[in-house]
Design a protein around this motif. Structure first.
Motif, short mmCIF file in Angstrom:
data_model
loop_
_atom_site.label_atom_id
_atom_site.label_comp_id
_atom_site.label_asym_id
_atom_site.label_seq_id
_atom_site.Cartn_x
_atom_site.Cartn_y
_atom_site.Cartn_z
N GLY A 129 -2.48 -29.34 -28.89
CA GLY A 129 -3.37 -28.82 -28.36
C GLY A 129 -3.00 -27.58 -27.39
N HIS A 130 -2.17 -26.70 -26.87
CA HIS A 130 -1.87 -25.81 -26.45
C HIS A 130 -1.40 -24.84 -27.05
N CYS A 131 -1.68 -23.30 -26.53
CA CYS A 131 -1.32 -22.05 -27.46
C CYS A 131 -0.01 -21.63 -27.46
N GLY A 132 1.17 -22.56 -27.89
CA GLY A 132 2.68 -22.44 -27.31
C GLY A 132 3.83 -23.93 -27.65
N VAL A 133 4.54 -23.22 -27.19
CA VAL A 133 6.14 -24.09 -27.71
C VAL A 133 5.33 -25.26 -26.26
N ILE A 134 6.05 -26.17 -26.26
CA ILE A 134 6.04 -26.94 -24.43
C ILE A 134 7.42 -27.41 -24.01
N LYS A 135 7.56 -27.09 -22.86
CA LYS A 135 8.84 -27.46 -21.85
C LYS A 135 8.50 -27.64 -20.68
N ASN A 136 8.53 -28.71 -20.00
CA ASN A 136 8.52 -29.50 -18.75
C ASN A 136 7.09 -29.22 -18.41
N HIS A 137 7.00 -29.92 -19.29
CA HIS A 137 4.80 -30.10 -19.01
C HIS A 137 4.16 -28.79 -19.01
#
Length: 326
Positions: A129-137
């Protein structure tokens, strides 16, 4: 008292006709942009529980909705996708057969004069549900940019008239402008969500777009509501990177920002009258507490008075109906 001691301002308020003659700001149907939530499936018209009168529509029902908009004189829509499948990197946002791409092709084929604005973000398509790629939370800014550029190009290829990136990644306008130009879409303008606050007014939209974050919030990339000067930095960056329109979101609690951005930049300014602002009015109207028509028109004219040229609003169909009747 003589007329030398005070001015008779009421002379210009003496009748309906007089007030109309000297009115400084007006709402026109041409100023309104109507949001549409398009979903996969067939024969689906699902009312958003927190937004009375707003629906998620399946692709096969779009034509009827657009016909209604055209009859009302509404000439611009902004599309949001509600896909069946989501993944970590929001593949549905930039897939050739993504729901917004399919909807855009259908609309432009059947209604070529309707102006289609494509919301360019990943949040509706990511499993988190976030607006981009997730890295390290957290959302990785630079890795997300390439996917946003790919999304914009795919939307332009489908026939979108305007690309409207809403993700609030640093550098998103310059990366999207470069990608569009390299793909041969130098003529496609960017309507940037330049000033987008981390607002409590977005709650109902997340029901409509099924985009509630799985964890955390969006405060590391959307703006702090307490900040004013930061808005000027954001808008200036987007202008330098090639934005053709600037969106301020939300509108009603940020009229001061609309006014100052209007005075600083010569491009068209867009106020986004967001879901929470809409739902509060609808809830009060359903309870008989307010005059809905009068309140909505006053609210929208305040956005025009603050300096907005265009308004994205869920009230668009009601307003267009009232304007026809007046």
């Amino acid at each position: 008292m003589t007329n030398k001691q005070f001015r008779r301002h009421r002379r210009l308020r003496s009748s309906t006709t007089m007030r109309a003659m000297v009115r400084e700001n007006h709402i026109r149907t041409e100023d309104l942009i109507y949001p549409l939530f398009i979903m996969e499936g067939e024969n689906i018209k699902r009312e958003v529980p927190s937004m009375p009168g707003i629906y998620q529509l399946s692709l096969d029902l779009i034509s009827g909705e657009i016909q209604e908009l055209e009859k009302l004189g509404i000439s611009s829509v902004i599309l949001f996708g509600v896909p069946n499948e989501k993944d970590e990197v929001g593949t549905g946002a930039y897939h050739e057969e993504g729901i917004v791409q399919q909807a855009t092709r259908k609309i432009k084929k059947e209604f070529p004069n309707l102006l289609v604005i494509a919301d360019t973000c990943l949040c509706e398509y990511t499993s988190h549900g976030h607006c981009g790629v997730i890295k390290n939370h957290d959302v990785d800014n630079d890795e997300s940019l390439s996917l946003l550029a790919e999304t914009a190009v795919s939307q332009a290829k489908a026939g979108a008239d305007i690309i409207a990136p809403s993700n609030m990644m640093d550098g998103f306008v310059t990366v999207i402008r470069k990608a569009l130009d390299e793909a041969g879409f130098t003529h496609i303008p960017i309507m940037s969500y330049a000033v987008k606050y981390a607002s409590a007014f977005y709650g109902p939209f997340r029901d409509a777009a099924d985009s509630t974050p799985e964890f955390g919030d969006r405060k590391t990339y959307q703006m702090d509501p307490a900040n004013r000067r930061e808005a000027f930095r954001e808008a200036a960056s987007d202008m330098a990177e090639g934005a053709d329109f600037l969106i301020i979101k939300p509108a009603l609690s940020y009229l001061d920002i609309i006014r100052e951005i209007r005075e600083q930049h010569p491009v068209p300014i867009v106020a986004y009258n967001v879901s929470g602002e809409y739902s509060m009015v609808k809830a009060a109207a359903l309870n008989g507490w307010i005059d809905e028509k009068a309140l909505v028109l006053e609210k929208l004219v305040s956005m025009k008075r603050a300096g907005a040229d265009l308004i994205i609003t869920y009230h668009a169909k009601d307003v267009a109906t009232w304007l026809k009747e007046s």
